[in-house]
Design a protein around this motif. Sequence first.
Motif, PDB file in Angstrom:
ATOM      1  N   GLN A   1       3.192 -11.684  -4.032  1.00 27.11           N
ATOM      2  CA  GLN A   1       1.831 -11.491  -4.534  1.00 27.11           C
ATOM      3  C   GLN A   1       1.074 -10.489  -3.665  1.00 27.11           C
ATOM      4  OE1 GLN A   1       0.619 -12.180  -7.307  1.00 27.11           O
ATOM      5  NE2 GLN A   1       0.866 -14.294  -7.938  1.00 27.11           N
ATOM      6  N   GLU A   2       1.264 -10.575  -2.354  1.00 26.86           N
ATOM      7  CA  GLU A   2       0.591  -9.620  -1.462  1.00 26.86           C
ATOM      8  C   GLU A   2       1.057  -8.198  -1.755  1.00 26.86           C
ATOM      9  OE1 GLU A   2       0.052  -8.531   3.254  1.00 26.86           O
ATOM     10  OE2 GLU A   2       1.161 -10.326   2.717  1.00 26.86           O
ATOM     11  N   GLU A   3       2.350  -8.048  -1.984  1.00 27.34           N
ATOM     12  CA  GLU A   3       2.900  -6.735  -2.310  1.00 27.34           C
ATOM     13  C   GLU A   3       2.291  -6.221  -3.623  1.00 27.34           C
ATOM     14  OE1 GLU A   3       7.308  -4.726  -2.975  1.00 27.34           O
ATOM     15  OE2 GLU A   3       7.149  -6.848  -2.505  1.00 27.34           O
ATOM     16  N   TRP A   4       2.189  -7.088  -4.616  1.00 19.01           N
ATOM     17  CA  TRP A   4       1.574  -6.714  -5.896  1.00 19.01           C
ATOM     18  C   TRP A   4       0.119  -6.322  -5.694  1.00 19.01           C
ATOM     19  CZ3 TRP A   4       1.932  -7.189 -11.432  1.00 19.01           C
ATOM     20  CH2 TRP A   4       3.246  -7.228 -11.887  1.00 19.01           C
ATOM     21  N   LEU A   5      -0.594  -7.143  -4.962  1.00 18.03           N
ATOM     22  CA  LEU A   5      -2.022  -6.899  -4.752  1.00 18.03           C
ATOM     23  C   LEU A   5      -2.235  -5.545  -4.080  1.00 18.03           C
ATOM     24  CD1 LEU A   5      -4.880  -8.056  -4.992  1.00 18.03           C
ATOM     25  CD2 LEU A   5      -4.551  -9.110  -2.761  1.00 18.03           C
ATOM     26  N   TYR A   6      -1.413  -5.246  -3.108  1.00 21.82           N
ATOM     27  CA  TYR A   6      -1.561  -3.990  -2.381  1.00 21.82           C
ATOM     28  C   TYR A   6      -1.261  -2.786  -3.275  1.00 21.82           C
ATOM     29  CZ  TYR A   6      -1.213  -0.391   1.135  1.00 21.82           C
ATOM     30  OH  TYR A   6      -1.405   0.751   1.856  1.00 21.82           O
ATOM     31  N   LYS A   7      -0.242  -2.914  -4.129  1.00 21.95           N
ATOM     32  CA  LYS A   7       0.173  -1.771  -4.943  1.00 21.95           C
ATOM     33  C   LYS A   7      -0.563  -1.655  -6.274  1.00 21.95           C
ATOM     34  CE  LYS A   7       4.718  -1.142  -2.994  1.00 21.95           C
ATOM     35  NZ  LYS A   7       6.146  -1.027  -3.249  1.00 21.95           N
ATOM     36  N   THR A   8      -1.051  -2.769  -6.804  1.00 22.99           N
ATOM     37  CA  THR A   8      -1.623  -2.727  -8.155  1.00 22.99           C
ATOM     38  C   THR A   8      -3.073  -3.203  -8.227  1.00 22.99           C
ATOM     39  OG1 THR A   8      -0.975  -4.976  -8.757  1.00 22.99           O
ATOM     40  CG2 THR A   8       0.651  -3.244  -9.134  1.00 22.99           C
ATOM     41  N   ILE A   9      -3.611  -3.734  -7.153  1.00 25.85           N
ATOM     42  CA  ILE A   9      -4.969  -4.288  -7.083  1.00 25.85           C
ATOM     43  C   ILE A   9      -5.143  -5.474  -8.035  1.00 25.85           C
ATOM     44  CG2 ILE A   9      -7.410  -3.749  -6.813  1.00 25.85           C
ATOM     45  CD1 ILE A   9      -6.720  -0.815  -6.917  1.00 25.85           C
TER      46      ILE A   9
END
Length: 163
Positions: free
Chosen positions: A145-153
């Motif tokens: 989820q952190e990776e998603w949040l960082y890349k896709t907001i």
Amino acid sequence: EALQLAVAREKGARQLYTKAAEDSQDIHGKRMFLWLAEQELGHLNYLARVRRELTKSGQWKTGTRKKGFFDPITKEKLPRPSEVKGPARPDTREYDALRLGQQSEREAIAFYSQAAAQVSDPAAKEMFQRLVAVEQGHLALLERQEEWLYKTITLFAPPWFVP
């Protein structure tokens, strides 16, 4: 003593995820944190029952569990973030909650690993080892989820988050 500490850990984790759900501005984040809070409540109730039974009978009776209770999440079950280019700026609340959750899960993994290594009863050892696997799944979810949040907001919502 290990069960008493485990119950306290699960209570703390549930509070953390409940607060994160309340603070989340992202609908998927709310669902994920509520799902994690429910998971921790299930662990809490299960461990409290095991503790009561151990106190009552002096034996580890891990008993029956709800279907899927100890089925850990694996990274293969989680969607990969899209390769969004550009300067993504994740919401600090979501990012901080994910980091706090990751720390909580790492601590739970260490605690349950140590408990599994220290107990001699096979049922207790198996229970703690399964809890390690479940918490590792929670950690994998939070890291993805952190990776998603960082890349896709934004955050993703697997089907099991939907109430």
